[in-house]
Design a protein around this motif. Structure first.
Motif, PDB file in Angstrom:
ATOM      1  N   GLN A  33     -19.266  30.518 -17.601  1.00  0.00           N
ATOM      2  CA  GLN A  33     -18.493  29.579 -16.780  1.00  0.00           C
ATOM      3  C   GLN A  33     -17.620  30.320 -15.770  1.00  0.00           C
ATOM      4  O   GLN A  33     -17.471  29.882 -14.625  1.00  0.00           O
ATOM      5  CB  GLN A  33     -17.630  28.693 -17.679  1.00  0.00           C
ATOM      6  CG  GLN A  33     -18.421  27.701 -18.522  1.00  0.00           C
ATOM      7  CD  GLN A  33     -17.536  26.952 -19.520  1.00  0.00           C
ATOM      8  OE1 GLN A  33     -16.333  27.218 -19.626  1.00  0.00           O
ATOM      9  NE2 GLN A  33     -18.126  26.033 -20.252  1.00  0.00           N
ATOM     10  N   GLN A  78      -6.770  19.338 -10.468  1.00  0.00           N
ATOM     11  CA  GLN A  78      -7.803  19.738 -11.427  1.00  0.00           C
ATOM     12  C   GLN A  78      -9.164  19.944 -10.761  1.00  0.00           C
ATOM     13  O   GLN A  78     -10.051  20.559 -11.357  1.00  0.00           O
ATOM     14  CB  GLN A  78      -7.917  18.687 -12.531  1.00  0.00           C
ATOM     15  CG  GLN A  78      -6.666  18.603 -13.400  1.00  0.00           C
ATOM     16  CD  GLN A  78      -6.802  17.588 -14.527  1.00  0.00           C
ATOM     17  OE1 GLN A  78      -7.810  16.894 -14.608  1.00  0.00           O
ATOM     18  NE2 GLN A  78      -5.804  17.507 -15.382  1.00  0.00           N
ATOM     19  N   LYS A 137      -9.581  25.617 -12.035  1.00  0.00           N
ATOM     20  CA  LYS A 137     -10.680  25.778 -12.994  1.00  0.00           C
ATOM     21  C   LYS A 137     -10.739  27.216 -13.506  1.00  0.00           C
ATOM     22  O   LYS A 137     -10.975  27.457 -14.694  1.00  0.00           O
ATOM     23  CB  LYS A 137     -12.003  25.396 -12.339  1.00  0.00           C
ATOM     24  CG  LYS A 137     -12.126  23.915 -11.989  1.00  0.00           C
ATOM     25  CD  LYS A 137     -13.444  23.637 -11.288  1.00  0.00           C
ATOM     26  CE  LYS A 137     -13.556  22.166 -10.883  1.00  0.00           C
ATOM     27  NZ  LYS A 137     -14.823  21.894 -10.153  1.00  0.00           N
ATOM     28  N   ASN A 177     -17.799  29.742 -11.787  1.00  0.00           N
ATOM     29  CA  ASN A 177     -16.625  29.368 -11.005  1.00  0.00           C
ATOM     30  C   ASN A 177     -16.306  30.415  -9.948  1.00  0.00           C
ATOM     31  O   ASN A 177     -15.856  30.078  -8.843  1.00  0.00           O
ATOM     32  CB  ASN A 177     -15.423  29.162 -11.924  1.00  0.00           C
ATOM     33  CG  ASN A 177     -15.499  27.863 -12.705  1.00  0.00           C
ATOM     34  OD1 ASN A 177     -16.150  26.912 -12.282  1.00  0.00           O
ATOM     35  ND2 ASN A 177     -14.864  27.811 -13.864  1.00  0.00           N
ATOM     36  N   ASN A 186     -10.300  28.744 -17.305  1.00  0.00           N
ATOM     37  CA  ASN A 186     -11.167  29.765 -17.917  1.00  0.00           C
ATOM     38  C   ASN A 186     -10.350  30.883 -18.536  1.00  0.00           C
ATOM     39  O   ASN A 186     -10.641  31.357 -19.640  1.00  0.00           O
ATOM     40  CB  ASN A 186     -12.123  30.351 -16.876  1.00  0.00           C
ATOM     41  CG  ASN A 186     -13.189  29.369 -16.431  1.00  0.00           C
ATOM     42  OD1 ASN A 186     -13.638  29.412 -15.293  1.00  0.00           O
ATOM     43  ND2 ASN A 186     -13.598  28.474 -17.306  1.00  0.00           N
TER      44      ASN A 186
END
Length: 446
Positions: free
Chosen positions: A135, A263, A269, A139, A273
């Motif tokens: 992830q 958000q 984001k 991102n 993480n």
């Protein structure tokens, strides 16, 4: 025969020239953005990071899957190790010892081991961490694309700005050269002072110098755009959008009233993480207090000989097989494990605080970007009107100067005001485009 050779040589030369012909690129701003996202050097590596993260995830998964390894070991006992036994075993005197060599000079073992992890708390946490790692890479790629988008918009706008500046300066130079010529002719007829000619010549020299610099800047700006797009600098690039159209398209009053959901921001984001990574690190330290269980199956063959005869058909091989289970239970680490857990807990709390800081920082950045964009839209309208007024003033002053009503200083001042208004208008158009791009990056708008 000679004619055929010449024809073939010409065909080969034409083919070589065709191969060396430069590739032509024609891009609108949106096409340039799409091309850069696929071909920019940074985005290419960002895609590779995702592929590497996928491989890392699978690598972590395989730790809990069956593992099979094979070994082949050969040993040559140049001097066989000896031991002593009571001599009376071999008919000797009691109390005496005799040296005895056990074993053979050549030994070989071939075996395979199948192992399986049954339970390990660290492995379970590792699987979760591998997903988070993927992830993070995804991102990071999204953030890279947003940054590349903004950079391309800025670079594209700078090229258009430089080219429009060249056009304006060329037009000013042409107009000014005619005025200098007419004024010089008037001076020759004794109807004006030499100072007026000289004053205009000074202004003309400044315009020529600015034009030369603008041409160089336009070339540099174009090469910078090529670099951002991932195009070779010697390739041909044509821009199909105009500065005025882009500026008009980016005047979006709806964007000024849009709500900002923090958000949706890529930076938020990424902050999530980081927080999740710290939480898993804490979980990992806690899992180290749990027992781990594994099993293995070992099977193989061994052979012994006083000569190297292992490749011979009549060599005798002895097989063996064993099964084992291993249980590791952490009992006491002199509070070292506790200290590491507390450190991980502190890092987790820091990550949560950092996420809160990121949230507030993004809200502030959005407010600032929104204000800057709103101001750029206002300046675009104002500078456009100022340019119209400056053109009218310069035109009137030129007429007055030709009729001898105003001085060269008044005319020159009107020209400088016009040149300044021209550059302000061009910069205002670029600012609208760039400020809108900055606002879109913060709100994750593509």
């Amino acid at each position: 025969m000679t004619k055929k050779f010449i024809v073939l040589l010409l065909l080969f030369s034409l083919f070589s020239l065709a191969q060396e012909e430069k590739e032509l690129y024609n891009f609108s701003l949106q096409q340039a953005i799409e091309y850069a996202i696929q071909n920019n050097y940074t985005t290419i590596n960002a895609n590779r990071d995702i592929e590497a993260a996928k491989k890392k995830k699978w690598e972590t998964t395989t730790i809990g899957l069956p593992q099979l390894n094979a070994n082949l070991n050969y040993q040559n006992n140049i001097e066989i190790q000896k031991s002593v036994v009571p001599a009376e075993f071999f008919g000797g005197n009691p109390g005496e010892f005799t040296e005895v060599a056990f074993g053979t000079r050549h030994n070989m073992v071939a075996n395979a081991t199948l192992s399986q992890l049954i339970f390990d708390g660290s492995y379970l946490v590792g699987l979760q961490s591998a997903k988070v790692y993927l992830q993070i890479s995804q991102n990071a790629k999204e953030k890279t694309e947003l940054e590349i988008r903004e950079i391309v918009i800025n670079a594209y706008g700078n090229v258009l700005l430089a080219r429009e500046s060249v056009k304006v300066l060329e037009n000013n130079k042409k107009t000014l050269e005619k005025v200098v010529f007419d004024t010089n002719e008037t001076y020759k007829n004794g109807l004006t002072e030499e100072e007026n000619v000289e004053q205009l010549q000074i202004t003309l020299s400044q315009v020529k110098s600015s034009l030369s610099n603008a041409n160089k800047r336009a070339e540099i700006a174009l090469n910078m755009l090529k670099f951002v797009l991932g195009i070779e600098l010697n390739e041909s690039l044509t821009l199909t959008d105009s500065l005025d159209n882009l500026a008009t398209q980016n005047v979006d009053l709806i964007a000024l009233n849009a709500e900002f959901n923090v958000q949706n921001s890529i930076d938020y984001k990424i902050g999530l993480n980081s927080e999740e990574s710290s939480r898993l690190l804490l979980k990992l330290e806690k899992s180290k207090a749990l027992p781990s269980l594994s099993a293995n199956l070992n099977f193989g063959y061994n052979a012994f000989s006083d000569t190297f005869s292992f490749l011979e058909r009549d060599q005798r091989w002895l097989n063996f097989t064993n099964v084992g289970v291993g249980l590791n239970v952490p009992i006491f680490s002199s509070l070292g494990r506790t200290a590491r857990t507390q450190q991980a807990k502190i890092a987790y709390e820091q990550a949560k605080t950092k996420l809160k800081e990121t949230e507030q920082k993004l809200l502030l950045e959005f407010q600032s970007a929104k204000t800057d964009y709103e101001y750029s839209v206002e300046q675009f309208t104002v500078s456009k009107e100022n340019l119209r007024l400056a053109e009218r003033i310069e035109s009137k002053q030129q007429i007055k100067f030709k009729e001898g009503i105003s001085t060269s200083f008044e005319f020159t001042e009107a020209q400088r005001q016009l040149y300044s208004a021209q550059q302000s208008y061009l910069q205002a158009m670029v600012d609208v485009i760039n400020k809108k791009a900055t606002l879109d990056k913060i709100t994750n708008t593509k």
